[in-house]
Write an enzyme that holds these catalytic residues in place. Structure first.
Site, PDB file in Angstrom:
ATOM      1  N   ASP A   1       1.010   8.358   1.530  1.00 43.63           N
ATOM      2  CA  ASP A   1       1.687   9.543   1.005  1.00 43.63           C
ATOM      3  C   ASP A   1       0.594  10.506   0.529  1.00 43.63           C
ATOM      4  O   ASP A   1       0.071  11.288   1.312  1.00 43.63           O
ATOM      5  CB  ASP A   1       2.628   9.074  -0.113  1.00 43.63           C
ATOM      6  CG  ASP A   1       3.469  10.181  -0.724  1.00 43.63           C
ATOM      7  OD1 ASP A   1       3.457  11.290  -0.192  1.00 43.63           O
ATOM      8  OD2 ASP A   1       4.146   9.937  -1.735  1.00 43.63           O
TER       9      ASP A   1
ATOM     10  N   GLY B   1      -2.297   9.404  -0.452  1.00 45.69           N
ATOM     11  CA  GLY B   1      -3.535   8.753  -0.036  1.00 45.69           C
ATOM     12  C   GLY B   1      -4.273   8.092  -1.195  1.00 45.69           C
ATOM     13  O   GLY B   1      -5.297   7.440  -0.992  1.00 45.69           O
TER      14      GLY B   1
ATOM     15  N   THR C   1      -3.561   5.464  -3.049  1.00 41.62           N
ATOM     16  CA  THR C   1      -3.626   4.002  -2.941  1.00 41.62           C
ATOM     17  C   THR C   1      -4.699   3.582  -1.944  1.00 41.62           C
ATOM     18  O   THR C   1      -5.546   2.732  -2.231  1.00 41.62           O
ATOM     19  CB  THR C   1      -2.268   3.429  -2.480  1.00 41.62           C
ATOM     20  OG1 THR C   1      -1.238   3.945  -3.325  1.00 41.62           O
ATOM     21  CG2 THR C   1      -2.263   1.917  -2.518  1.00 41.62           C
TER      22      THR C   1
ATOM     23  N   LYS D   1       2.886  10.550   5.731  1.00 47.49           N
ATOM     24  CA  LYS D   1       3.467  11.861   5.401  1.00 47.49           C
ATOM     25  C   LYS D   1       2.308  12.847   5.375  1.00 47.49           C
ATOM     26  O   LYS D   1       1.711  13.090   4.343  1.00 47.49           O
ATOM     27  CB  LYS D   1       4.122  11.820   4.024  1.00 47.49           C
ATOM     28  CG  LYS D   1       5.367  10.958   3.941  1.00 47.49           C
ATOM     29  CD  LYS D   1       5.922  11.009   2.526  1.00 47.49           C
ATOM     30  CE  LYS D   1       7.123  10.109   2.357  1.00 47.49           C
ATOM     31  NZ  LYS D   1       7.548  10.010   0.946  1.00 47.49           N
TER      32      LYS D   1
ATOM     33  N   ASP E   1      10.803   0.530  -0.064  1.00 52.64           N
ATOM     34  CA  ASP E   1      11.902   0.471  -1.025  1.00 52.64           C
ATOM     35  C   ASP E   1      12.128   1.790  -1.749  1.00 52.64           C
ATOM     36  O   ASP E   1      11.309   2.707  -1.691  1.00 52.64           O
ATOM     37  CB  ASP E   1      11.586  -0.586  -2.091  1.00 52.64           C
ATOM     38  CG  ASP E   1      10.456  -0.130  -3.017  1.00 52.64           C
ATOM     39  OD1 ASP E   1       9.376   0.193  -2.502  1.00 52.64           O
ATOM     40  OD2 ASP E   1      10.676  -0.064  -4.243  1.00 52.64           O
TER      41      ASP E   1
HETATM   42  P1  IMP Z   1       0.043   7.160  -2.105  1.00 47.65           P
HETATM   43  O1  IMP Z   1      -0.887   6.393  -3.000  1.00 47.65           O
HETATM   44  O2  IMP Z   1       0.473   8.464  -2.710  1.00 47.65           O
HETATM   45  O3  IMP Z   1      -0.503   7.362  -0.706  1.00 47.65           O
HETATM   46  O4  IMP Z   1       1.377   6.364  -2.020  1.00 47.65           O
HETATM   47  C1  IMP Z   1       1.454   5.218  -1.311  1.00 47.65           C
HETATM   48  C2  IMP Z   1       2.541   4.339  -1.865  1.00 47.65           C
HETATM   49  O5  IMP Z   1       3.658   5.094  -2.364  1.00 47.65           O
HETATM   50  C3  IMP Z   1       3.102   3.500  -0.752  1.00 47.65           C
HETATM   51  O6  IMP Z   1       2.371   2.301  -0.593  1.00 47.65           O
HETATM   52  C4  IMP Z   1       4.523   3.275  -1.194  1.00 47.65           C
HETATM   53  O7  IMP Z   1       4.595   2.155  -2.040  1.00 47.65           O
HETATM   54  C5  IMP Z   1       4.871   4.499  -1.977  1.00 47.65           C
HETATM   55  N1  IMP Z   1       5.652   5.475  -1.182  1.00 47.65           N
HETATM   56  C6  IMP Z   1       5.303   6.746  -0.877  1.00 47.65           C
HETATM   57  N2  IMP Z   1       6.252   7.370  -0.178  1.00 47.65           N
HETATM   58  C7  IMP Z   1       7.241   6.469  -0.018  1.00 47.65           C
HETATM   59  C8  IMP Z   1       8.537   6.520   0.638  1.00 47.65           C
HETATM   60  O8  IMP Z   1       8.961   7.519   1.240  1.00 47.65           O
HETATM   61  N3  IMP Z   1       9.275   5.388   0.559  1.00 47.65           N
HETATM   62  C9  IMP Z   1       8.856   4.259  -0.077  1.00 47.65           C
HETATM   63  N4  IMP Z   1       7.665   4.168  -0.676  1.00 47.65           N
HETATM   64  C10 IMP Z   1       6.864   5.250  -0.655  1.00 47.65           C
END
Ligand code: IMP
Ligand code: MG
Length: 173
Positions: free
Chosen positions: A100, A102, A104, A128, A156
């Site tokens: 999403d 990035g 994580t 995304k 989820d």
């Molecule tokens: P990031 O660290 O912003 O890239 O978010 C990654 C984490 O957010 C993913 O591993 C998911 O656990 C959660 N996440 C982000 N978007 C979604 C979604 O649309 N559905 C479910 N989980 C999401």
């Protein structure tokens, strides 16, 4: 509970995972210490399908992260379960459900790189693209999706919908 609208069907998922498994198997041809490392919990279905379809020798391990948010709100990343295997000297393929912002993936690649793997590549099932805020690099991607909240196939919303066999869209919280 709200009924998700199908975004990516089971059939389409299967076809794409087969393609990814083929590309990844090509990439690691000749490598005998590939460690496929899944990020719990969202990766569990994708990991099961992907690792089953690979044709190169591989070991499977997991780590778990959590962001402080409970449902759809992002927060800082915490490593809540580390790997069992030592990643040093291994060819590591990090597998996550979705990228999403990035945050994580960036946190995990930095953490793992510091442990000196032989190589480190990343594979995420969904991206995304328009939400990316970091320069986290992804080597293998299943699908690019719009900025909607997706569930199913491991993903989820507040721990619901994870076990659906397809990717669906629901309203965010
Ligand atoms: P990031 O660290 O912003 O890239 O978010 C990654 C984490 O957010 C993913 O591993 C998911 O656990 C959660 N996440 C982000 N978007 C979604 C979604 O649309 N559905 C479910 N989980 C999401
Ligand atoms: Mg996740």
């Amino acid at each position: 509970m709200e009924m998700p609208e199908v975004l990516i069907s089971e059939g389409l998922i299967r076809k794409r995972v087969e393609e990814l498994a083929w590309m990844i198997s090509e990439e690691y041809k000749g490598v005998d210490n590939l460690l496929v490392l899944g990020v719990l919990r969202g990766c569990y279905m994708f990991m099961a399908d992907l690792t089953r379809m690979l044709t190169v020798p591989r070991q499977v391990d997991f780590l778990a992260v959590s962001s402080y948010g409970d449902t759809t709100a992002a927060g800082p990343v915490r490593l809540i379960m580390d790997t069992r295997k030592d990643v040093t000297g291994k060819h590591v393929l990090l597998v996550d459900d979705i990228i999403d912002t990035g945050t994580t993936l960036q946190y995990l690649t930095e953490t793992l790189k510091a442990r000196n793997p032989a190589s480190l590549k990343t594979c995420v099932f969904l991206r995304k693209e328009e939400r990316l805020e970091t320069d986290a690099k992804v080597d293998f991607i299943g699908f690019d999706i719009p900025d909607v909240w997706v569930v199913g196939y491991g993903l989820d919303r507040g721990d619901d919908y994870r076990a659906l066999p397809y990717i669906g869209e629901v309203s965010g919280d």
